[in-house]
Design an enzyme around this catalytic site. Structure first.
Site, PDB file in Angstrom:
ATOM      1  N   SER A  22      77.787   9.884  20.071  1.00 49.89           N
ATOM      2  CA  SER A  22      77.846   9.461  21.470  1.00 49.89           C
ATOM      3  C   SER A  22      77.563   7.966  21.666  1.00 49.89           C
ATOM      4  CB  SER A  22      76.873  10.342  22.251  1.00 49.89           C
ATOM      5  OG  SER A  22      76.939  10.083  23.614  1.00 49.89           O
ATOM      6  N   ASP A  52      81.923  11.363  27.240  1.00 48.31           N
ATOM      7  CA  ASP A  52      81.442  12.433  28.115  1.00 48.31           C
ATOM      8  C   ASP A  52      80.572  11.899  29.248  1.00 48.31           C
ATOM      9  OD1 ASP A  52      79.215  11.869  26.598  1.00 48.31           O
ATOM     10  OD2 ASP A  52      78.902  13.922  25.882  1.00 48.31           O
ATOM     11  N   THR A  94      64.919  12.680  22.523  1.00 46.92           N
ATOM     12  CA  THR A  94      65.820  12.067  21.553  1.00 46.92           C
ATOM     13  C   THR A  94      65.242  10.847  20.856  1.00 46.92           C
ATOM     14  OG1 THR A  94      66.814  10.667  23.253  1.00 46.92           O
ATOM     15  CG2 THR A  94      67.864  12.802  22.875  1.00 46.92           C
TER      16      THR A  94
END
Ligand code: NG1
Ligand code: ZN
Length: 530
Positions: A65, A281, A502
């Site tokens: 990502s 996304d 994360t």
């Protein structure tokens, strides 16, 4: 269990670095690309088991990502195009961390616990982003799939949401669309073209939009899609990957966190711009005003625009469908207030991480969910869609019929499986056209409260435990009381802290009546965290 020998043999060609421990988190596995070969092989194995268990096609997406180009990662996609169920995240973690001599036991354990029949057929759909490491890592996934004698389809370079779309199509006998990238372009573009046809001021004025592709897969795929859009929109592409490095000084995450445009692009006053992230996304919009001030239109502004538009259409067709907006604690207080008090739309707060928002949004006829960082979509229940379709077919009143058809096109344009930068961009552009809005009129719907996000490094971020969708802390004792006292000193203020899922940091968020006060409150709260 004859196959186990092949699985183990092949596994030794995808050796695990000794002692390396990883966790399947909100974004799957993510770390430096050179540490991921064994993880990919094993996720190939796990995807086959998941496919056998669900008797469906399972997706494996190789991407990291918005993270740096040197990183990589992998996410599994469940049958309806949603993220892997939580119970299997544990299996993923166990498999990734098993040493070579433990692999057989871990695999056998999963097969037994889930009562998986090895005779059952399996099929895996594989996709990857443009990172230089992705091609080899996708091959490691394929090795895992073939070691278990299973079928696969390698879709090559695709955006994350395209793979989710494809998986959903594969498992719904084409009811969601054709399971190819062309099928995706056809479905979205015809819905988009249908919608913008109905805008009043179409005329000869073609829509123009500048897009920062983050030097990634989104740029590539948007270029492919342009010819399908019947020149209803003209896209000026920046950071298309021909020169710059993926996500470097560009992309949705950079723009959102730095609160400034990607480096090296010149923005004329009033010109609408948007940025994708590295796997397309996420999306954020922005513009510079006439005095050069930067205005960001993030996930909260997107959710407001979309839900306002849907609510207006629902009023026209007079169906009592339950619509709600799902946000996280990071949603700007102004957006929540506007939705609840002005739009009278119920708003719910979920824990950070798209799967939590997605889950909550499924409870409604129409659930609009967005994270402030620009990841989100709209979920429409099957019964709601059927009611709208029935009305579009049977209704005599022209206005109502038109509104129902508009909703149906909107439903087709939205990628309901996951947040999708390309789909969201087209939804936004269509709504702006239909409402006769510019990016400035959209921005003026409400004014964001000044806010600040900080990261605090602590010895052990796990000592902080939260409740109430992460808006309050329950541990360590006394911390919440301290935060409450600090918040009391400011107007329109709100603040919370939570351990990141994360990164090895604690995140602090604060908002208040002025930027100075938001900054000061965030600073004071971060001192309280130590
Ligand atoms: P963490 O690191 O848990 O805050 C971040 C984002 C999430 C989500 C995940 C997954 C913020 C504040 N947090 O989570 O919204 O996108 O990464 O990628 O933006
Ligand atoms: Zn992403």
């Amino acid at each position: 269990l004859m196959k186990m020998e092949a699985v183990l043999n092949c596994s030794s060609q995808h050796e695990k670095p000794c002692g390396l421990i990883l966790q399947y988190g909100t974004a799957g596995f993510r770390t430096k690309a050179e540490h991921l070969d064994h993880v990919m092989y094993r996720m190939g194995l796990l995807a086959v088991l998941r496919s056998k268990k669900t008797k469906s096609v399972i997706g494996v997406m190789v991407t990291a990502s918005h993270n740096p180009e040197e990183d990589n990662g992998v996410k599994l996609v469940d049958p309806m195009g949603e993220m892997l169920v939580q119970e299997w995240e544990v299996y993923a973690t166990d498999l990734a961390n098993a040493e070579q001599n433990e692999l057989q036991a871990v695999l056998t354990d999963i097969i037994q616990k889930e009562c998986i029949s090895l005779q059952q057929e399996a099929s895996v759909a594989i996709g990857r982003d443009t990172r230089p490491s992705s091609e080899n890592l996708a091959h490691a996934v394929i090795d895992g799939v073939t070691a278990l004698n299973s079928k696969y389809h390698d879709y090559g370079l695709v955006t994350t949401p395209q793979l989710h779309y494809i998986v959903c199509c594969c498992n719904t006998e084409g009811r969601y669309g054709t399971p190819t990238v062309e099928g995706y372009y056809n479905k979205l573009s015809s819905a988009f073209n249908n919608l913008v046809k109905q805008a009043h001021d179409q005329g000869d004025k073609k829509k123009c939009l500048s897009v920062d592709g983050a030097n990634g897969i989104g740029a590539l795929k948007l270029k492919e899609m342009e010819e399908y859009l019947q020149s209803a929109i003209s896209v000026q592409l920046y950071n298309d990957g021909s020169r710059g490095k993926l996500n470097h000084l560009c992309g949705a995450d950079y723009v959102k966190v730095q609160q400034k445009p990607p480096q090296g692009v010149e923005i004329k006053p009033g010109e609408p711009f948007c940025s994708f992230d590295g796997d397309a996304d996420r999306i954020v919009y922005y513009y510079n005003d006439s005095v050069g001030l930067f205005h960001l239109l993030d996930g909260d502004k997107i959710a407001t625009l979309i839900s306002t538009f849907i609510k207006e259409l629902l009023l026209k067709i007079d169906l009592t469908l339950k619509m709600a907006v799902v946000q996280t604690a990071y949603a700007n207080g102004s957006s929540t207030r506007y939705l609840e008090e002005v739009m009278k739309v119920p708003v719910y707060c979920a824990k950070t991480g798209v799967k939590h928002l997605h889950h909550k949004a499924q409870e409604f006829d129409i659930g609009v969910y967005f994270e402030a960082n620009g990841h989100g979509t709209v979920l429409i229940s099957k019964t709601a869609e059927e009611q709208i379709r029935h009305l579009a077919n049977m209704e005599q009143n022209d206005e109502k019929k038109k509104a129902a058809n508009m909703l149906l096109s909107l439903i087709d344009l939205i990628n309901q499986t996951v947040g999708d930068a390309i789909s969201d961009m087209l939804v936004i552009e269509a709504i702006l056209s239909l409402k006769g809005f510019t990016v400035q009129t959209w921005d003026a719907i409400y004014t964001d409260l000044p806010n600040r996000q900080l990261k605090v490094k602590v010895a052990d971020r796990k000592v902080i435990e939260t409740t109430d969708a992460e808006r309050r802390t329950v541990k360590p004792p006394g911390l919440q009381e301290k935060i409450d006292d600090l918040v009391k000193n400011y107007n329109m203020s709100r603040s919370f802290v939570r351990p990141s899922g994360t990164e090895d940091v604690v995140r602090v968020y604060a908002e208040a009546d002025t930027q100075e006060n938001a900054d000061r409150l965030a600073h004071e709260v971060s001192l309280a965290v130590f």
